[in-house]
Design a protein around this motif. Sequence first.
Motif, PDB file in Angstrom:
ATOM      1  N   ASP A  59      53.709  43.107 108.765  1.00 25.66           N
ATOM      2  CA  ASP A  59      54.400  42.495 109.076  1.00 25.66           C
ATOM      3  C   ASP A  59      55.610  43.074 107.814  1.00 25.66           C
ATOM      4  O   ASP A  59      57.170  43.423 107.923  1.00 25.66           O
ATOM      5  CB  ASP A  59      54.517  40.970 109.225  1.00 25.66           C
ATOM      6  N   GLY A  60      55.426  43.780 106.347  1.00 21.14           N
ATOM      7  CA  GLY A  60      56.380  43.926 105.352  1.00 21.14           C
ATOM      8  C   GLY A  60      56.503  45.297 106.137  1.00 21.14           C
ATOM      9  O   GLY A  60      57.715  45.671 106.357  1.00 21.14           O
ATOM     10  N   ILE A  61      56.216  45.704 106.807  1.00 19.00           N
ATOM     11  CA  ILE A  61      55.828  47.078 106.790  1.00 19.00           C
ATOM     12  C   ILE A  61      56.934  47.552 107.740  1.00 19.00           C
ATOM     13  O   ILE A  61      58.009  48.344 108.135  1.00 19.00           O
ATOM     14  CB  ILE A  61      54.851  47.371 107.643  1.00 19.00           C
ATOM     15  N   GLN A  62      56.366  46.703 108.985  1.00 23.69           N
ATOM     16  CA  GLN A  62      57.614  46.513 110.199  1.00 23.69           C
ATOM     17  C   GLN A  62      59.293  46.151 110.279  1.00 23.69           C
ATOM     18  O   GLN A  62      60.368  46.495 110.394  1.00 23.69           O
ATOM     19  CB  GLN A  62      57.280  44.865 111.717  1.00 23.69           C
ATOM     20  N   SER A  63      58.801  44.853 108.841  1.00 20.45           N
ATOM     21  CA  SER A  63      60.527  44.456 108.315  1.00 20.45           C
ATOM     22  C   SER A  63      61.361  45.343 108.157  1.00 20.45           C
ATOM     23  O   SER A  63      62.221  45.239 107.824  1.00 20.45           O
ATOM     24  CB  SER A  63      60.140  43.467 107.550  1.00 20.45           C
ATOM     25  N   LEU A  64      60.776  46.444 107.140  1.00 17.24           N
ATOM     26  CA  LEU A  64      61.885  46.655 106.553  1.00 17.24           C
ATOM     27  C   LEU A  64      61.455  48.250 106.624  1.00 17.24           C
ATOM     28  O   LEU A  64      62.951  49.402 107.143  1.00 17.24           O
ATOM     29  CB  LEU A  64      60.433  47.740 105.248  1.00 17.24           C
ATOM     30  N   THR A  65      60.704  49.361 107.534  1.00 17.28           N
ATOM     31  CA  THR A  65      61.080  50.344 108.373  1.00 17.28           C
ATOM     32  C   THR A  65      60.881  50.494 109.279  1.00 17.28           C
ATOM     33  O   THR A  65      61.971  51.201 109.975  1.00 17.28           O
ATOM     34  CB  THR A  65      59.518  51.566 108.599  1.00 17.28           C
ATOM     35  N   ASN A  66      61.541  49.309 110.414  1.00 14.92           N
ATOM     36  CA  ASN A  66      61.738  49.825 111.846  1.00 14.92           C
ATOM     37  C   ASN A  66      60.997  50.161 112.886  1.00 14.92           C
ATOM     38  O   ASN A  66      61.431  50.189 114.076  1.00 14.92           O
ATOM     39  CB  ASN A  66      62.780  49.543 112.020  1.00 14.92           C
ATOM     40  N   CYS A  67      59.548  50.123 111.708  1.00  9.73           N
ATOM     41  CA  CYS A  67      58.546  50.676 113.313  1.00  9.73           C
ATOM     42  C   CYS A  67      57.958  49.230 113.764  1.00  9.73           C
ATOM     43  O   CYS A  67      57.123  48.623 112.715  1.00  9.73           O
ATOM     44  CB  CYS A  67      57.937  51.892 112.075  1.00  9.73           C
ATOM     45  N   THR A  68      57.916  49.360 115.093  1.00  8.13           N
ATOM     46  CA  THR A  68      57.219  47.968 116.028  1.00  8.13           C
ATOM     47  C   THR A  68      56.210  48.716 116.837  1.00  8.13           C
ATOM     48  O   THR A  68      55.844  49.511 117.411  1.00  8.13           O
ATOM     49  CB  THR A  68      59.173  47.779 116.538  1.00  8.13           C
ATOM     50  N   PHE A  69      55.530  47.564 117.381  1.00  5.73           N
ATOM     51  CA  PHE A  69      54.657  47.898 118.196  1.00  5.73           C
ATOM     52  C   PHE A  69      55.481  48.113 119.959  1.00  5.73           C
ATOM     53  O   PHE A  69      55.309  49.292 120.489  1.00  5.73           O
ATOM     54  CB  PHE A  69      53.720  46.574 118.463  1.00  5.73           C
ATOM     55  N   GLY A  70      56.538  47.516 119.963  1.00  8.80           N
ATOM     56  CA  GLY A  70      57.521  47.702 120.839  1.00  8.80           C
ATOM     57  C   GLY A  70      58.122  49.218 120.854  1.00  8.80           C
ATOM     58  O   GLY A  70      58.780  49.492 122.627  1.00  8.80           O
ATOM     59  N   LYS A  71      58.643  49.530 119.868  1.00 12.35           N
ATOM     60  CA  LYS A  71      58.813  50.750 120.525  1.00 12.35           C
ATOM     61  C   LYS A  71      57.686  52.042 120.879  1.00 12.35           C
ATOM     62  O   LYS A  71      57.889  53.063 120.663  1.00 12.35           O
ATOM     63  CB  LYS A  71      59.821  50.805 119.220  1.00 12.35           C
ATOM     64  N   GLY A  72      56.560  51.964 120.272  1.00  8.93           N
ATOM     65  CA  GLY A  72      55.508  52.657 120.479  1.00  8.93           C
ATOM     66  C   GLY A  72      56.115  53.391 119.049  1.00  8.93           C
ATOM     67  O   GLY A  72      54.672  53.886 118.712  1.00  8.93           O
ATOM     68  N   ASN A  73      56.455  52.281 117.861  1.00 11.32           N
ATOM     69  CA  ASN A  73      56.449  54.064 116.649  1.00 11.32           C
ATOM     70  C   ASN A  73      55.354  53.069 115.716  1.00 11.32           C
ATOM     71  O   ASN A  73      55.518  53.653 114.271  1.00 11.32           O
ATOM     72  CB  ASN A  73      57.813  54.251 116.214  1.00 11.32           C
ATOM     73  N   LEU A  74      54.812  52.291 115.861  1.00  6.83           N
ATOM     74  CA  LEU A  74      53.942  51.280 115.010  1.00  6.83           C
ATOM     75  C   LEU A  74      52.467  51.269 115.714  1.00  6.83           C
ATOM     76  O   LEU A  74      52.533  50.941 117.247  1.00  6.83           O
ATOM     77  CB  LEU A  74      54.183  49.785 114.404  1.00  6.83           C
ATOM     78  N   LEU A  75      51.411  52.043 115.813  1.00  7.11           N
ATOM     79  CA  LEU A  75      50.435  52.645 116.028  1.00  7.11           C
ATOM     80  C   LEU A  75      49.395  51.363 115.325  1.00  7.11           C
ATOM     81  O   LEU A  75      48.830  51.645 114.007  1.00  7.11           O
ATOM     82  CB  LEU A  75      50.042  53.713 116.266  1.00  7.11           C
ATOM     83  N   TYR A  76      48.324  50.534 116.413  1.00  8.55           N
ATOM     84  CA  TYR A  76      47.418  50.422 115.408  1.00  8.55           C
ATOM     85  C   TYR A  76      45.890  50.688 116.013  1.00  8.55           C
ATOM     86  O   TYR A  76      45.373  50.567 116.919  1.00  8.55           O
ATOM     87  CB  TYR A  76      47.042  48.499 115.553  1.00  8.55           C
ATOM     88  N   ARG A  77      44.976  50.769 114.427  1.00  8.32           N
ATOM     89  CA  ARG A  77      43.890  51.611 114.428  1.00  8.32           C
ATOM     90  C   ARG A  77      43.111  51.224 113.616  1.00  8.32           C
ATOM     91  O   ARG A  77      43.148  49.985 112.871  1.00  8.32           O
ATOM     92  CB  ARG A  77      43.704  52.976 114.076  1.00  8.32           C
ATOM     93  N   ASP A  78      42.508  49.613 114.470  1.00  9.63           N
ATOM     94  CA  ASP A  78      41.229  48.958 114.524  1.00  9.63           C
ATOM     95  C   ASP A  78      39.854  49.918 113.274  1.00  9.63           C
ATOM     96  O   ASP A  78      38.926  49.559 113.484  1.00  9.63           O
ATOM     97  CB  ASP A  78      40.775  47.830 115.434  1.00  9.63           C
ATOM     98  N   HIS A  79      40.611  49.499 112.047  1.00 13.25           N
ATOM     99  CA  HIS A  79      39.234  50.860 110.994  1.00 13.25           C
ATOM    100  C   HIS A  79      38.896  49.202 110.271  1.00 13.25           C
ATOM    101  O   HIS A  79      38.127  49.972 109.512  1.00 13.25           O
ATOM    102  CB  HIS A  79      40.014  51.188 110.599  1.00 13.25           C
ATOM    103  N   GLY A  80      40.254  48.065 110.004  1.00 17.35           N
ATOM    104  CA  GLY A  80      39.568  47.583 109.058  1.00 17.35           C
ATOM    105  C   GLY A  80      40.098  47.929 107.615  1.00 17.35           C
ATOM    106  O   GLY A  80      39.301  47.435 106.791  1.00 17.35           O
TER     107      GLY A  80
END
Length: 201
Positions: A59-80
């Motif tokens: 959430d901190g990354i989204q808030s500052l960088t404008n990278c979001t799931f909805g735009k497709g420029n925030l990608l999640y890798r479930d690596h823990g």
Amino acid sequence: MAGCQLTPEQIEKAVDFHGHWCPGLAIGLRAGEYVLNHMGKSDDEEIVAIVETDMCAVDGIQSLTNCTFGKGNLLYRDHGKLAFTFYRRSDGKGVRLVMDAGRLGSPNSEFTELNRKWLKGDIEPEQKERLMQMRQERTDDIMNSEITEVFEIKEPDEPMPRSARILTSLVCEQCGESVMESRTRRLEGHTLCIPCFAKQG
């Protein structure tokens, strides 16, 4: 640069977005701060983030960088992993930030044990007070440390992702719901969504 250089407004915006102030959000803010200082802000999809955890930092990354799931420029890798990779599309510049996990405490530390109790709802009032104090201490440490003490700064270990694509939607022949073409499955000549395909055993 010693300690966090973000403005109070930037921090407050992230806290409002996330809902509370915590060590995890601080981690994401420091990662986002690094990106702002070295790659700029993503007005649209210029900056791409790959996050390897689904915890508060994202959430901190989204808030500052404008990278979001909805735009497709925030990608999640479930690596823990507390690891965050960023790319700038204009020139291919990339960086991977890996959190020094020891800053939050070892698996057997008092902090970790109290966190477990808190999450289970099985914590005494004095233990909770101690935990909140320790959480604030860790948050302060993350925010006040040199960025190179918070993260190991590395080269990316995967290529820059391609730009987000808008794909055709198909209709699942079992549940009748619309599904992105690339997420459909074929079974005995029928087009199914993933949940319906999984139910077939």
